[in-house]
Motif scaffolding. Structure first.
Motif, PDB file in Angstrom:
ATOM      1  N   GLU A  73     -29.036 -20.076   5.865  1.00  0.00           N
ATOM      2  CA  GLU A  73     -29.002 -19.013   6.945  1.00  0.00           C
ATOM      3  C   GLU A  73     -28.172 -17.884   6.224  1.00  0.00           C
ATOM      4  N   GLN A  74     -27.344 -17.984   5.356  1.00  0.00           N
ATOM      5  CA  GLN A  74     -26.671 -16.834   4.769  1.00  0.00           C
ATOM      6  C   GLN A  74     -27.710 -16.106   3.981  1.00  0.00           C
ATOM      7  N   TYR A  75     -28.679 -16.898   3.359  1.00  0.00           N
ATOM      8  CA  TYR A  75     -29.589 -16.157   2.258  1.00  0.00           C
ATOM      9  C   TYR A  75     -30.637 -15.375   3.151  1.00  0.00           C
ATOM     10  N   TYR A  76     -30.960 -16.052   4.269  1.00  0.00           N
ATOM     11  CA  TYR A  76     -32.118 -15.515   5.227  1.00  0.00           C
ATOM     12  C   TYR A  76     -31.256 -14.233   5.844  1.00  0.00           C
ATOM     13  N   ARG A  77     -29.915 -14.133   6.231  1.00  0.00           N
ATOM     14  CA  ARG A  77     -29.470 -12.576   6.822  1.00  0.00           C
ATOM     15  C   ARG A  77     -29.316 -11.903   5.697  1.00  0.00           C
ATOM     16  N   LEU A  78     -29.185 -12.211   4.437  1.00  0.00           N
ATOM     17  CA  LEU A  78     -28.828 -10.967   3.140  1.00  0.00           C
ATOM     18  C   LEU A  78     -30.208 -10.606   2.637  1.00  0.00           C
TER      19      LEU A  78
END
Length: 255
Positions: A86-91
């Motif tokens: 999810e963090q990779y998706y947001r960034l």
């Protein structure tokens, strides 16, 4: 002569390996070949020490099989959590959006990449045409008169464009532009372009659920490569290697 824990790697093997390691120079190809054979020998030796399947010649019965068994036994490779995905998706949300759609017209002022005089003239003419358009001239009329693109027959219209349909240097500037007449010409390998963006439809962001699996696979493979590189680095540091210096070779494994 290269020795890996008293096992010799003949020069003929290095020369034979070079075909699999293209490089700008013969020396670089030889270094890459030697490095690959040293690492393969270290992995074989370690697998043999652990009792994994190795044939009588010291080679793996199936290199992929023995390597996977070796890594499974020796290397702990974590998997990406949903939070990390999810963090990779947001960034990196821009990677998971469909391409914006642009409705574009242009005037191509052709100039060969190596013709400095023609490119200066094309840039100057682009500035003059932009000035005329800002004062009310019609792009379609100027396109029919000056453009070197077949689109001149349709008044300079390129229709609707999405990413990947034009050359990269043109696309980079085009897709960062807002609707309207661009205040400067866009330079490309073909010359200079006077560009008018009639409409811009933003791309749609794909939902996380649609890309979660791909993100997890990407992150897992990235972690795996790093873990394997660290494992190989450990084998190199602990080995007795004569005739080759990984530090002098500039190998990323030793950085």
């Amino acid at each position: 002569m290269i020795q890996v824990n008293q096992t010799q790697i003949p020069e003929k093997d290095i020369l034979a390996e070079m075909q699999y390691h293209p490089a700008p120079s013969q020396r670089e190809a030889m270094l890459k070949s030697a490095e690959a054979l040293i690492i393969a020998e270290l992995l074989r030796q370690r697998a043999k020490t652990l009792g994994l399947d190795i044939d009588n010649d010291g080679a793996a019965t199936s290199q992929d099989d023995f390597l996977e068994k070796l890594l499974a036994q020796e290397v702990e490779i974590p998997t990406a959590s949903q939070q990390e995905c999810e963090q990779y998706y947001r960034l990196n949300s821009n990677r998971f959006a469909s391409s914006p759609l642009l409705e574009v017209s242009h005037i191509l002022l052709a100039a060969a990449p190596d013709d400095d005089k023609a490119r200066v003239e094309a840039k100057t003419l682009a500035e003059q045409l932009i000035s005329q358009l800002q004062q009310g001239a019609k792009l379609a009329e100027l396109a029919r008169q000056y453009s070197a693109c077949p689109s001149k027959e349709t008044g300079g219209s390129l229709g609707q464009i999405s990413r990947g349909q034009t050359v990269p240097e043109f696309e980079r500037q085009l897709f960062s532009a807002e609707p309207g007449l661009l205040p400067q010409g866009i330079e490309s390998r073909y010359g200079f372009h006077v560009v008018f963006v009639a409409r811009k439809v933003p791309g749609n962001l794909l939902p996380f659920s649609a890309v979660q699996q791909k993100i997890a696979e990407y992150l897992n493979e990235k972690v795996r490569r790093k873990a394997v590189a660290q494992y190989i680095h450990t084998l190199i540091v602990e080995a007795e290697i004569a005739g080759y210096d990984f530090k002098l070779s500039g190998s990323p494994l030793m950085q």
